[in-house]
Design an enzyme around this catalytic site. Structure first.
Site, PDB file in Angstrom:
ATOM      1  N   GLY A 190       1.152  -1.278   0.242  1.00 17.05           N
ATOM      2  CA  GLY A 190       0.192  -0.580   0.137  1.00 17.05           C
ATOM      3  C   GLY A 190       0.291   1.156   0.115  1.00 17.05           C
ATOM      4  O   GLY A 190       0.453   2.109   0.512  1.00 17.05           O
ATOM      5  N   LYS A 208       5.803  16.844  -3.826  1.00 16.60           N
ATOM      6  CA  LYS A 208       6.200  16.921  -2.514  1.00 16.60           C
ATOM      7  C   LYS A 208       7.074  18.119  -2.549  1.00 16.60           C
ATOM      8  O   LYS A 208       7.100  19.122  -1.746  1.00 16.60           O
ATOM      9  CB  LYS A 208       6.750  16.071  -1.654  1.00 16.60           C
TER      10      LYS A 208
HETATM   11  N1  HSE Z   1       3.279   6.767  -3.073  1.00 20.25           N
HETATM   12  C1  HSE Z   1       3.764   7.967  -1.650  1.00 20.25           C
HETATM   13  C2  HSE Z   1       5.369   6.883  -1.403  1.00 20.25           C
HETATM   14  C3  HSE Z   1       2.662   7.716  -0.593  1.00 20.25           C
HETATM   15  O1  HSE Z   1       5.576   6.263  -1.823  1.00 20.25           O
HETATM   16  O2  HSE Z   1       6.004   8.191  -0.422  1.00 20.25           O
HETATM   17  C4  HSE Z   1       2.116   8.433  -0.735  1.00 20.25           C
HETATM   18  O3  HSE Z   1       2.551  10.161  -0.947  1.00 20.25           O
END
Ligand code: HSE
Length: 432
Positions: A190, A208
């Site tokens: 997940g 981000k």
């Molecule tokens: N898919 C993202 C990660 C998680 O692997 O960091 C949520 O931002």
């Protein structure tokens, strides 16, 4: 927005995927968490299909596929958006704001691209939009940037902000399979986005770092201008050569001021094994913030997955609830929540491992006596070794397993009386 007579804040949850299910789970089981959570009710949960099998036991009648109706529902005070992807998430967030609802979102793709529009709309409506879950999973990073670090002139943000790629690189570096196997494991746990190319190509990390740079430098960052390179081209052989040269390969996201410019980019980078970011392994994220007068601070924690991200999302929900309560003259976040007193564990009852160094006469049977004495007091030893001779005394180092502190000290008091024991210069606890 919250009914002052009945303090319950009614929440509409958009999305019941990995993060949404984590959020619902916390809200449905508030015991032992922040007391304000008992005043929050999960009123509606918007999903794509009512028929998908789910392990979560939601109150009857809560599920709906009508996401538009949810954001227009006059009974809902706060909308939590964890749908992911740009649309319909952006439109639903804007509609919720237009309806005077507060919003909590974990949607970095939307915030990175439409943050300015969303925050302007929220300002105009006098509602809160919080987004702690959008960056760094469970690491509190947005809130510190907005508040606790406010005294600083920040000049650099450098971090590992994608758990999936860090997990993949760590697996590959440790010889635990190739890229495809590691990605499949990350997806099954997940961590990965629905479309894993957002992780692998660096787009998720670019979203981000755009958000972090906006907050750190108080500027508007164009997401499209963030240079972005993924990990797809990295071969295991490069990871092992990097290792031999004293480096580790990480997908680094960086934002720093360069004169009149903002240097903002995401790419795989060799980083010295001595750097704290080099030891950030697996799905962990870590962000180094540099500023004046602070210097550098590194925040590290689980960067992806249901629990950590839900922790950040629900933290924002608590924040909104607390702020609304403050309007009525009581600010729950200014003090520690009032809870019943709890007795502290007496030191004798503490369970810990110990390291101790004992100086004894160098004669037969001493190690045996020590071992037997510890054993009689229920102190199990992880190791006992005679390391050498110190001023003509044998130096014996003992490390215990987890033991009851009181038992250890009883054994040690007895050992101190042994004729062969000259001194016990050191006792330290071992964190395990
Ligand atoms: N898919 C993202 C990660 C998680 O692997 O960091 C949520 O931002």
């Amino acid at each position: 927005m919250v009914n002052q007579n009945n303090r319950t804040m009614r929440l509409g949850l958009l999305g019941l995927g990995t993060v949404g299910a984590g959020v619902a789970q916390i809200l449905l089981d508030p015991k032992g968490r922040h007391p304000l959570l008992t005043e929050i009710s999960l009123h509606r949960v918007g999903v794509r299909s009512l028929h998908k099998p789910r392990s979560l036991h939601l109150p009857p009648g809560v599920l709906t596929t009508d996401l538009e109706a949810l954001v227009h529902d006059p009974d809902i005070h706060l909308v939590v958006e964890v749908l992911g992807g740009v649309e319909p998430a952006r439109t639903l967030i804007l509609r919720a704001i237009a309806q005077g609802k507060h919003v909590v979102t974990a949607n970095k793709a939307v915030v990175a691209r439409y943050g300015a529009e969303i925050f302007q709309a929220a300002q105009a409506q006098g509602v809160y939009v919080l987004m702690e879950g959008a960056v760094g999973g469970g690491i509190p990073i947005i809130h510190p940037l907005k508040q606790a670090l406010g005294a600083n002139r920040l000049n650099r943000v450098l971090g590992i902000v994608n758990g999936t790629t860090n997990f993949i690189l760590t697996q590959m570096a440790q010889g635990r399979g190739d890229f495809a196997t590691a990605l499949a494991t990350a997806q099954s746990l997940g961590y990965a986005e629905a479309d894993p190319s957002a992780d692998v190509d660096g787009a998720d990390a670019a979203d981000k770092i755009a958000i972090l740079a906006t907050l750190a430098f108080g500027v508007q960052v164009s997401r499209e201008a963030v240079y972005c390179e993924g990990i797809g081209g990295i071969q295991p052989v490069d990871l092992s050569y990097a290792e031999r040269l004293g480096f580790r390969v990480k997908l680094l996201a960086l934002a720093q001021r360069q004169g009149e410019y903002l240097d903002i980019r995401v790419h795989p980078t060799l980083i010295s094994q001595d750097h704290p970011l080099a030891s950030v392994q697996g799905v962990q994220n870590a962000i180094v913030l540099g500023g004046e007068p602070l210097g550098e601070v590194m925040l590290q924690g689980p960067g992806a997955g249901a629990g950590p991200t839900a922790s950040a999302v629900v933290g924002d929900v608590v924040n909104v609830a607390a702020t609304l309560r403050a309007d009525s003259g009581y600010h729950p976040l200014l003090g520690a929540p009032a809870t019943r007193p709890i007795p502290q564990l007496p030191m004798d009852e503490v369970q810990t491992c110990f390291y101790t160094r004992v100086l004894t006469q160098d004669q037969p049977g001493v190690i045996g006596q020590l071992g037997t004495c510890f054993g009689r007091h229920g102190v199990s030893l992880a190791s006992i070794v005679q390391i050498g001779i110190h001023e003509q005394l044998a130096e014996i180092v003992v490390v215990t397993h987890q033991v009851r502190e009181g038992n250890f000290w009883l054994a040690l008091a007895e050992i101190r009386q042994f004729p062969a024991v000259a001194d016990i210069p050191t006792v330290l606890r071992v964190w395990s």
